[in-house]
Write a protein that holds these residues in place. Structure first.
Motif, mmCIF file in Angstrom:
data_model
loop_
_atom_site.group_PDB
_atom_site.id
_atom_site.type_symbol
_atom_site.label_atom_id
_atom_site.label_comp_id
_atom_site.label_asym_id
_atom_site.label_seq_id
_atom_site.Cartn_x
_atom_site.Cartn_y
_atom_site.Cartn_z
ATOM 1 N N LEU A 212 -42.559 24.930 61.965
ATOM 2 C CA LEU A 212 -44.543 24.399 61.806
ATOM 3 C C LEU A 212 -45.159 25.055 61.102
ATOM 4 C CD1 LEU A 212 -44.079 20.515 63.350
ATOM 5 C CD2 LEU A 212 -42.851 21.262 61.418
ATOM 6 N N ASP A 213 -46.337 24.722 60.011
ATOM 7 C CA ASP A 213 -47.347 24.886 59.540
ATOM 8 C C ASP A 213 -48.798 24.951 61.201
ATOM 9 O OD1 ASP A 213 -47.408 26.056 57.638
ATOM 10 O OD2 ASP A 213 -48.068 24.193 56.037
ATOM 11 N N GLY A 214 -48.293 23.556 61.778
ATOM 12 C CA GLY A 214 -49.185 23.837 63.509
ATOM 13 C C GLY A 214 -49.052 22.672 63.589
ATOM 14 N N VAL A 215 -49.215 22.304 65.244
ATOM 15 C CA VAL A 215 -49.038 21.652 65.803
ATOM 16 C C VAL A 215 -49.706 20.100 65.167
ATOM 17 C CG1 VAL A 215 -49.886 19.924 67.998
ATOM 18 C CG2 VAL A 215 -48.916 22.719 67.975
ATOM 19 N N LYS A 216 -50.562 20.433 63.938
ATOM 20 C CA LYS A 216 -50.683 18.738 63.299
ATOM 21 C C LYS A 216 -49.923 18.301 62.776
ATOM 22 C CE LYS A 216 -51.782 22.111 59.610
ATOM 23 N NZ LYS A 216 -51.645 21.452 58.282
ATOM 24 N N ASP A 217 -48.645 18.512 62.256
ATOM 25 C CA ASP A 217 -47.708 18.103 61.235
ATOM 26 C C ASP A 217 -46.352 17.980 62.339
ATOM 27 O OD1 ASP A 217 -48.763 19.204 58.771
ATOM 28 O OD2 ASP A 217 -47.731 21.455 59.573
ATOM 29 N N LEU A 218 -46.976 17.989 63.524
ATOM 30 C CA LEU A 218 -45.671 17.276 64.785
ATOM 31 C C LEU A 218 -45.388 15.876 64.843
ATOM 32 C CD1 LEU A 218 -45.930 19.090 68.352
ATOM 33 C CD2 LEU A 218 -44.417 18.653 66.769
ATOM 34 N N PRO A 219 -46.418 15.312 64.661
ATOM 35 C CA PRO A 219 -46.655 13.381 64.725
ATOM 36 C C PRO A 219 -45.589 13.003 63.364
ATOM 37 C CG PRO A 219 -48.528 13.905 65.340
ATOM 38 C CD PRO A 219 -48.378 15.089 64.942
ATOM 39 N N THR A 220 -45.452 13.881 62.301
ATOM 40 C CA THR A 220 -44.600 13.752 61.867
ATOM 41 C C THR A 220 -43.699 13.747 61.792
ATOM 42 O OG1 THR A 220 -46.873 13.763 59.553
ATOM 43 C CG2 THR A 220 -44.554 13.738 59.108
ATOM 44 N N LEU A 221 -43.343 15.315 62.216
ATOM 45 C CA LEU A 221 -41.991 15.362 62.331
ATOM 46 C C LEU A 221 -40.432 14.916 63.474
ATOM 47 C CD1 LEU A 221 -39.810 17.649 61.943
ATOM 48 C CD2 LEU A 221 -40.821 18.917 64.039
ATOM 49 N N VAL A 222 -41.915 13.852 64.329
ATOM 50 C CA VAL A 222 -41.517 13.008 65.585
ATOM 51 C C VAL A 222 -41.208 12.124 64.524
ATOM 52 C CG1 VAL A 222 -42.212 12.062 67.841
ATOM 53 C CG2 VAL A 222 -42.446 14.673 67.642
ATOM 54 N N ALA A 223 -41.460 11.357 63.870
ATOM 55 C CA ALA A 223 -41.254 10.302 63.250
ATOM 56 C C ALA A 223 -39.935 10.370 62.277
ATOM 57 C CB ALA A 223 -43.039 9.785 62.622
ATOM 58 N N GLN A 224 -39.743 11.147 62.095
ATOM 59 C CA GLN A 224 -38.892 11.078 61.091
ATOM 60 C C GLN A 224 -37.315 10.700 61.411
ATOM 61 O OE1 GLN A 224 -38.064 15.286 59.297
ATOM 62 N NE2 GLN A 224 -39.876 14.939 58.129
ATOM 63 N N SER A 225 -36.753 10.074 61.441
ATOM 64 C CA SER A 225 -35.175 9.037 62.119
ATOM 65 C C SER A 225 -34.374 10.235 62.640
ATOM 66 C CB SER A 225 -34.472 8.309 60.779
ATOM 67 O OG SER A 225 -34.401 8.732 60.008
ATOM 68 N N ARG A 226 -34.271 11.391 61.627
ATOM 69 C CA ARG A 226 -32.758 12.236 61.848
ATOM 70 C C ARG A 226 -33.662 12.582 63.450
ATOM 71 N NH1 ARG A 226 -34.529 17.977 61.342
ATOM 72 N NH2 ARG A 226 -36.644 18.367 60.760
ATOM 73 N N TRP A 227 -34.492 12.887 64.007
ATOM 74 C CA TRP A 227 -34.293 13.607 65.221
ATOM 75 C C TRP A 227 -33.748 12.716 66.263
ATOM 76 C CZ3 TRP A 227 -36.588 18.016 67.062
ATOM 77 C CH2 TRP A 227 -37.595 18.132 66.176
ATOM 78 N N SER A 228 -33.319 11.699 65.572
ATOM 79 C CA SER A 228 -33.045 10.911 66.991
ATOM 80 C C SER A 228 -31.433 11.320 66.776
ATOM 81 C CB SER A 228 -33.007 9.072 66.730
ATOM 82 O OG SER A 228 -32.343 8.911 65.214
ATOM 83 N N SER A 229 -31.229 11.441 66.164
ATOM 84 C CA SER A 229 -29.386 12.384 66.357
ATOM 85 C C SER A 229 -29.417 13.650 67.453
ATOM 86 C CB SER A 229 -28.637 11.846 65.395
ATOM 87 O OG SER A 229 -29.464 12.722 63.788
ATOM 88 N N LEU A 230 -30.512 14.975 66.847
ATOM 89 C CA LEU A 230 -30.309 15.680 67.212
ATOM 90 C C LEU A 230 -30.084 16.050 68.989
ATOM 91 C CD1 LEU A 230 -32.901 17.416 64.576
ATOM 92 C CD2 LEU A 230 -30.307 17.409 64.370
ATOM 93 N N SER A 231 -29.711 17.287 69.066
ATOM 94 C CA SER A 231 -29.400 17.105 70.676
ATOM 95 C C SER A 231 -28.853 18.960 71.044
ATOM 96 C CB SER A 231 -28.255 16.261 71.460
ATOM 97 O OG SER A 231 -27.279 16.804 70.339
ATOM 98 N N ARG A 232 -29.550 19.423 69.564
ATOM 99 C CA ARG A 232 -28.584 21.072 70.024
ATOM 100 C C ARG A 232 -29.493 21.859 68.790
ATOM 101 N NH1 ARG A 232 -26.870 19.464 73.781
ATOM 102 N NH2 ARG A 232 -25.239 19.472 74.712
ATOM 103 N N PRO A 233 -29.994 23.134 69.437
ATOM 104 C CA PRO A 233 -30.643 23.406 68.191
ATOM 105 C C PRO A 233 -29.937 24.769 67.531
ATOM 106 C CG PRO A 233 -30.131 24.853 70.326
ATOM 107 C CD PRO A 233 -29.996 23.512 70.295
ATOM 108 N N ARG A 234 -30.226 24.748 66.239
ATOM 109 C CA ARG A 234 -29.259 24.762 65.256
ATOM 110 C C ARG A 234 -29.369 26.319 65.275
ATOM 111 N NH1 ARG A 234 -33.751 23.121 60.764
ATOM 112 N NH2 ARG A 234 -34.899 24.580 60.721
#
Length: 234
Positions: A212-234
């Motif tokens: 991300l450009d910065g921590v300022k973008d974390l709320p948007t990233l967290v809000a994305q539904s795809r996070w709920s299905s992730l459990s391993r880093p790429r």
């Protein structure tokens, strides 16, 4: 569901004007070592005592315990002088992002390669309080765990202090290779931010879920539904 966001301090949430780099370099050079910018970058984000010991050896100086202790003392003195002259400030949008995360029920912790006696005055200057409705739920410093980054201990200690048990419910964000390696070692979601010295190509060499450009973008990233299905880093 994300329950905890664990964030680095210098270069990730706080703009300290690159003074950590300068203080590290000045302290080991005073001790007789010569180090490159690449060596300094490789040890950014790590426990500062461990970093000093490694940089002394890389610079051709035998890093016995007494010398490391003296050099660490000089590092703290030099850094305190820099910070007194030019105090650290929050990076753009960070405070708003942390408030947004907390309003969503997500706990916020800081993990740092600073020792407690270095971290606390910075937080006091910023007015960032821990617990009791403050901006932060926990702060973990490198002198409170067996090993600093890239070991996973600070992230796991942040989980312990905030009562979070599931590593798949944790994001750890930072601006250095050591930050992302620690996240991978801890089994949590690593996010790189471009507010430090490294670009997206350099951070992208490490396991990560996003850059991300910065921590300022974390709320948007967290809000994305795809996070709920992730459990391993790429």
């Amino acid at each position: 569901m994300i329950e905890l966001v664990a964030l680095d301090m210098a270069g990730t949430t706080i703009d300290e004007h690159g003074d950590v780099y300068r203080a590290l370099e000045d302290s080991v050079v005073e001790a007789g070592a010569q180090v490159s910018a690449e060596n300094l970058q490789a040890w950014m984000g790590a426990d500062k005592t461990e970093a000093i010991a490694a940089l002394l050896e890389l610079g051709g100086v035998r890093a016995d315990a007494a010398l490391v202790e003296r050099t660490f003392g000089r590092f703290r003195e030099i850094l305190a002088g820099f910070y007194a002259a030019n105090p650290p400030v929050p990076l753009d949008g960070v405070e708003e992002a942390l408030r947004s995360l907390k309003a969503s029920g997500i706990k916020v912790a800081l993990t740092t390669g600073f020792s407690r006696d270095v971290a606390d005055p910075i937080l006091a200057t910023l007015g960032w309080e821990v617990g009791g409705g403050g901006l932060l739920d926990a702060v973990v410093t490198s002198d409170e765990v067996p090993r600093g980054r890239p070991a996973p201990h600070m992230i796991h200690r942040a989980m312990e202090r905030t009562g979070v048990m599931d590593v798949s419910a944790v994001i750890a964000a930072g601006d250095t290779v050591n930050d992302l390696q620690a996240a991978a070692n801890a089994g949590v979601m690593g996010v790189g931010v471009l507010t430090g010295k490294l670009d997206a190509d350099a951070l992208g060499q490490c396991p990560n879920f996003a850059i991300l450009d910065g921590v300022k973008d974390l709320p948007t990233l967290v809000a994305q539904s795809r996070w709920s299905s992730l459990s391993r880093p790429r």
